[in-house]
Scaffold this active site. Structure first.
Site, PDB file in Angstrom:
ATOM      1  N   ASP A 233       0.808  -1.213   0.000  1.00  0.00           N
ATOM      2  CA  ASP A 233       0.000   0.000   0.000  1.00  0.00           C
ATOM      3  C   ASP A 233       0.847   1.271   0.000  1.00  0.00           C
ATOM      4  OD1 ASP A 233       0.843  -0.426   2.601  1.00  0.00           O
ATOM      5  OD2 ASP A 233      -1.162  -0.490   3.462  1.00  0.00           O
TER       6      ASP A 233
ATOM      7  N   ASP B  67       2.604   0.774  13.368  1.00  0.00           N
ATOM      8  CA  ASP B  67       1.960  -0.544  13.370  1.00  0.00           C
ATOM      9  C   ASP B  67       2.665  -1.584  14.229  1.00  0.00           C
ATOM     10  OD1 ASP B  67       0.032   0.391  11.545  1.00  0.00           O
ATOM     11  OD2 ASP B  67       1.328  -0.095   9.855  1.00  0.00           O
TER      12      ASP B  67
END
Length: 801
Positions: A103, A509
Site C-alpha cells: 500500500d 503498526d
C-alpha cells in the site's frame, strides 16, 4: 524528540494536492474516452548499490548549481515485512517468478531460486512519491519479462499526482510510464480488492484497468503504452453514497476466460467486478465490444475477488459487506457456471449464518488442478484469520484450524518464525489466541501455477508461504514460514543511534525495534507497553542506555497503560510510569542529557507540555510553552530543553519546569514537517529543518541555545537533519539531511557544518523521495540511517566502487 508527528506528504503538499485533484476530475469528466500516451522512463535499476561518480567534496553548493556527489552503497536494516501487502501475482510464464504490491512501500519481485524479494520502485522520488502506493500488478501469461503496475497512492487529494501505468520488459528492472487522467488509490479503502489491472491471456497487447472513483473501465491495445476509456461499459463505478468519489472503490477487478480465445486474438469472455451491491459483475462475450450485467449475479455484497477456471468454465467470486481491508463482517463465495448460466453459493460459512462474522477475500484457484480452490477471511480479528480449501470446486471445504474443546483449537499448520521472531508481536499464546497469528485480513492468497504445493499469502509479518500445501488434503500438517527476505515495508517514525549502543527505530503498526544486528531480524518489538505507533524516541546523550519513547493506542482499550515508556538497558527491556489524563497520542518526548528527567508534549490537541524528574512516576505541567510543541533536549546540559511551537523557539534552563520564548525570527510559522535536533557534545548548538512550500521552508542553525538562528544558504528546502561521526581531520560532526539543494532533491552530507554539501544518493536510489527521518552513526564516519517512504529502515556507507 524531533518530529511534529505528521508526514510531509499528508500535510505539506495538501494545497497543491487539492488543486491538482480538481483538475484531474475535470479531465476525467470532459474527455472520458481520450487516449492517454506514454510519457517517461525510469532510471535503470541494479542492486541496492549507488554508483554515482564522486566529485570534489569541498565544492560550495548554491541554488544555481547541483552539489557534487559521493559514492554510496545502500542496504536495508533487516526487519522482514512489517507493512501491509495488498496483492500477490505469480507469473504463469516462468516458474519461480512472482510479484507483490504494497500500500505504501512499492512493489517487489520474487526470485524462487533464492527465495528473496527485490524492490522494484526505489527509483521513485519526491515528485512522484505516490507511485509507492501500488494499486494493482499484472504479469504477462506468455512473456516472463513483461510486467505492468497501476500506481498512485490516494484518490482523496493527498497525492498531488494522477495515477500511472508502469510497464516493464525486463521483469521490473526498468520501467516506462503512462500517466492517467485520474487518481489511483494504492493506500485507500478497498486496496486489497482486485486485481484491477489484467492482461488478456491470449494477447498481451490488450490490457484492462478497472478504475476507482467513477472513472470506469479503461483499455490498452498496445501493451500498456496508450489507454482509452471503454465508453461501452455501462457502469462508471461511481457510488452515490460517496460524493466526489474520493473513497469510492469503483470498478475493482477484471478476469478473462482464456478458453474463449486463442493465441494472438482477443479473449472473448471478460468479467469485471464492480463495488456495486446491486450490479456486482459485468460480462462481455465479444472481446469487450459490448457489456451487460451478468444475469443472476448475487446482490447485497461487494465482489472483492473474481477468478476464472477456464478448464471448467467457472467464475468464482468472493464477497464482503465492505471494501475493507480492516472492516467487514458478512459475505459469501459464489460459483458461476458459464455453460448453464447458473449461480451456486459455495460459502464455507454462508452469510445467513451467525458464524459468518468475517466476509471473504483472498480467492485463488490451483491452475494445475482447477477443481482446487482456496479462500480467506476478509477480516477476522479474533481469534485469528481463517483459510479454507476445497478440492471439489467448493462443494465441500476444510479449514486451516478448527475448534477443539474450549478454548483450544486444532491446527492444520505449523508456523515457524525462527527467522522473524518479532512476529509474535511481543505476545504469548493464551488459547484460543495463538502466536504467531496467520493474519487477520487474508486478502491475497495465490497458489503457484507451476507447483500445487507452493502458496504465498499476505499473512504473518507481511507474506507467509508453504511448500507442502497439498499435505493438507491427506491430513498432514502444512508448514508455514514467513517469506519476507528482502521485503522491507515498514513505516518509520524515528531513528536514534546512541553512542556505543544499537540502532533503535520508532515504527508505525509494530511499535519499534532494537537492531542489535543490522543483518538479522530483531527478536521482538518494543513492549511494556506495545504502541500501535511509536511517535517519538530519544536517549540521554551522556547516559545513552537511558531511552524514552512515546506512542499511540486507544486509551479506552488499555486503561492503566501509559503512552510513555522507559528503558535503562539501551532498549532491551522497557517499563512505564504514569501519565497525564486524557492522553491517546504519543506526541514529542525528550530525555535530559544525563537521563535524570524528561519533557513530554503529548500529541492530543490541547494537551499541555509536562516534565518529570525520574522515570515518569509523576508529571508536572511546564509553564511558558504552548501545548503540542516539538520538544528536544540539549545534548550537554541536563537542565536545558528546547521547544518549538508555530514559529517561536523556547528554551528551558530548569529541566523543563519553565520555558521562555527567545527572540529568534525567520523560522517556519507552523509545526508541520518540523524537526528540531541538538548537536552532541556542543551545548546550545541546535538545528531546525522543515517547513512548507507555501511558507518558510529550509534549514536553520543556532549556536546560542536558540536565541538567534541563521538560515543555511544554498539549502532551498530541508525536511530533516541528523549528525554522525566527524570526517577525518574535522571537529564538527558530519551533517546529513534530506533536502532540496542546488535545485536537486536528495540525501546530502556536509563535513563542514553546512558550508558545502555532497549528494550521497542517486536517481536510482530515491526510495520514494526525501527520507522522513534520518540520523548518522556516532562511531562510523559516512554512515547514515534513514527511512525510505514505506521502505523500512535503510543505511548507507561510503563505497569505493
Amino acid at each position: 524528540m524531533t518530529s511534529s508527528g505528521s508526514g510531509r506528504r499528508g500535510v505539506v503538499r495538501t494545497v497543491a494536492c487539492l488543486v491538482t485533484a480538481m483538475l484531474c476530475v475535470s479531465l476525467a469528466v470532459t474527455s472520458p474516452a481520450s487516449p492517454v500516451a506514454a510519457d517517461a522512463s525510469s532510471p535503470s535499476l541494479s542492486s541496492l548499490s549507488s554508483l554515482s561518480s564522486p566529485s570534489s567534496l569541498s565544492s560550495q553548493s548554491s541554488p544555481s548549481s547541483a552539489p557534487p556527489s559521493d559514492r554510496y552503497r545502500f542496504k536495508n536494516v533487516k526487519i522482514g515485512g512489517t507493512g501491509f501487502v495488498t496483492g500477490i501475482v505469480f507469473s504463469q510464464a516462468q516458474k519461480g517468478l512472482a510479484y507483490t504490491r504494497t500500500d505504501v512501500g512499492g512493489m517487489y519481485r520474487w526470485n524462487g531460486t533464492t527465495e528473496t524479494w527485490t524492490p522494484l520502485l526505489d527509483w521513485v522520488g519526491w515528485d512522484n512519491w505516490g507511485y509507492m502506493g501500488v494499486a494493482s500488478v499484472a504479469a504477462s501469461p506468455t512473456s516472463a519479462n513483461k510486467v505492468w503496475a497501476a500506481v498512485g497512492m490516494y484518490t482523496n487529494g493527498v497525492d498531488p499526482n494522477n495515477g500511472a501505468i508502469l510497464r516493464s520488459y525486463d521483469k521490473g528492472d526498468t520501467w516506462k510510464t503512462t500517466v492517467l487522467p485520474f487518481h489511483l488509490g494504492g493506500n485507500m479503502s478497498g486496496r486489497t480488492m482486485g486485481e484491477r489491472l489484467a492482461v488478456d491471456p491470449n494477447n498481451d497487447n490488450v490490457l484492462y484497468l478497472a478504475a476507482p472513483s467513477g472513472n470506469g473501465l479503461w483499455r490498452s491495445t498496445d501493451g500498456g503504452a496508450g489507454w482509452a476509456r471503454v465508453t461501452a461499459f455501462p457502469n462508471s463505478g461511481d457510488d452515490p453514497q460517496t460524493p466526489g468519489g474520493a473513497e469510492d472503490a469503483g470498478l475493482v477487478w477484471v478476469a478473462f476466460d482464456k478458453s474463449t480465445g486463442h493465441a494472438g486474438t482477443r479473449t472473448k469472455t471478460i468479467y469485471v467486478g464492480v463495488a456495486d451491491k446491486d450490479n456486482p459483475v459485468y460480462r462481455s462475450t465479444d472481446g469487450g465490444a459490448t457489456w451487460a450485467p451478468l444475469a443472476g449475479a448475487p446482490t447485497g455484497y461487494l465482489p472483492h475477488k473474481g477468478v476464472v477456471d477456464p478448464v471448467n468454465h467457472l467464475l468464482y467470486i468472493a464477497t464482503s459487506d465492505t471494501t475493507g481491508p480492516f472492516s467487514g463482517g458478512k459475505g459469501d463465495v459464489w460459483k458461476y457456471h458459464a455453460v448453464t448460466g447458473a449461480w451456486t453459493r459455495i460459502s464455507p460459512v454462508p452469510s445467513t449464518s451467525d458464524d459468518d462474522y468475517f466476509g471473504y477475500s483472498g480467492l485463488t484457484v490451483d491452475r494445475r488442478n482447477p477443481g482446487t480452490i482456496m479462500v480467506g477471511t476478509q477480516v477476522s480479528w479474533w481469534p485469528d484469520g481463517i483459510i479454507w480449501r476445497s478440492t471439489d470446486s467448493g462443494a465441500t471445504w476444510s479449514r486451516i484450524w478448527d475448534w477443539d474443546a474450549w478454548p483450544n483449537r486444532r491446527l492444520r499448520y505449523d508456523f515457524d518464525i525462527a527467522d522473524t521472531p518479532w512476529a509474535t508481536m511481543g505476545e504469548q499464546s493464551n488459547p484460543p489466541i495463538l502466536v504467531p497469528k496467520i493474519g487477520q485480513a487474508i486478502s491475497s492468497m495465490e497458489i503457484d501455477p507451476f507447483d500445487s504445493g507452493h502458496m504465498l499469502f499476505n499473512g504473518g509479518p507481511g507474506i507467509a508461504g508453504t511448500k507442502n500445501l497439498t499435505d493438507w488434503d491427506t491430513g498432514g500438517t502444512v508448514a508455514i514460514t514467513p517469506e519476507v527476505e528482502g521485503l522491507e515495508e515498514g513505516a518509520v517514525q524515528g531513528l536514534v543511534k546512541p553512542p556505543g549502543g544499537p540502532l533503535l527505530s520508532a515504527m508505525g503498526d509494530v511499535s519499534g525495534f532494537r537492531h542489535d544486528d543490522l543483518d538479522a531480524a530483531p527478536k521482538t518489538i518494543f513492549t511494556s507497553p506495545v504502541f500501535t505507533t511509536t511517535r517519538s524516541i530519544d536517549f540521554a546523550e551522556r547516559n545513552p542506555k537511558v531511552i524514552v519513547r512515546a506512542g499511540d493506542f486507544n486509551d479506552a482499550d488499555r486503561p492503566g497503560d501509559s503512552h510513555a515508556a522507559f528503558s535503562t538497558d539501551g532498549g532491551a527491556t522497557w517499563f512505564q510510569g504514569t501519565e497525564p489524563g486524557g492522553v491517546n497520542s504519543g506526541g514529542s518526548i525528550a530525555a535530559a542529557a544525563d537521563g535524570g528527567r524528561f519533557v513530554w508534549a503529548p500529541g492530543d490537541s490541547g494537551q499541555p507540555v509536562v516534565h518529570s524528574v525520574g522515570y515518569g512516576t509523576s508529571w508536572t505541567p511546564s509553564t511558558g510553552v504552548p501545548a503540542n510543541a516539538i520538544i528536544t533536549s540539549d545534548r550537554v546540559n541536563p537542565l536545558k530543553f528546547y521547544a518549538f511551537s508555530n514559529g517561536t523557539f523556547h528554551v528551558s534552563t530548569d529541566g523543563g519546569a519553565s520555558f521562555t520564548a527567545t527572540a529568534a525570527t525567520g523560522l517556519p510559522a507552523s509545526n508541520w514537517n518540523l524537526r528540531v535536533k541538538a548537536v552532541p557534545g556542543r551545548e546550545g548548538d541546535v538545528w531546525v529543518a522543515g517547513g512548507a512550500t507555501w511558507t518558510t521552508y529550509g534549514l536553520w542553525h543556532s549556536t546560542d541555545s536558540g536565541a538567534t538562528f541563521t538560515r543555511v544558504s544554498g539549502v532551498e528546502q530541508a525536511d530533516n537533519i541528523g549528525f554522525g561521526k566527524a570526517a577525518p581531520g574535522r571537529a564538527y560532526p558530519a551533517l546529513y539531511t534530506g533536502a532540496l539543494i542546488g535545485g536537486q532533491r536528495g540525501i546530502f552530507r556536509s563535513d563542514n557544518a553546512g558550508a558545502s554539501w555532497v549528494r550521497i544518493n542517486d536517481d536510482r536510489h530515491q526510495f520514494g523521495g526525501t527520507p522522513e527521518t534520518l540520523t548518522g552513526d556516532p562511531a562510523v564516519y559516512g554512515r547514515v540511517y534513514f527511512s525510505g517512504y514505506g521502505r523500512g529502515v535503510l543505511y548507507g556507507d561510503r563505497s569505493s566502487r
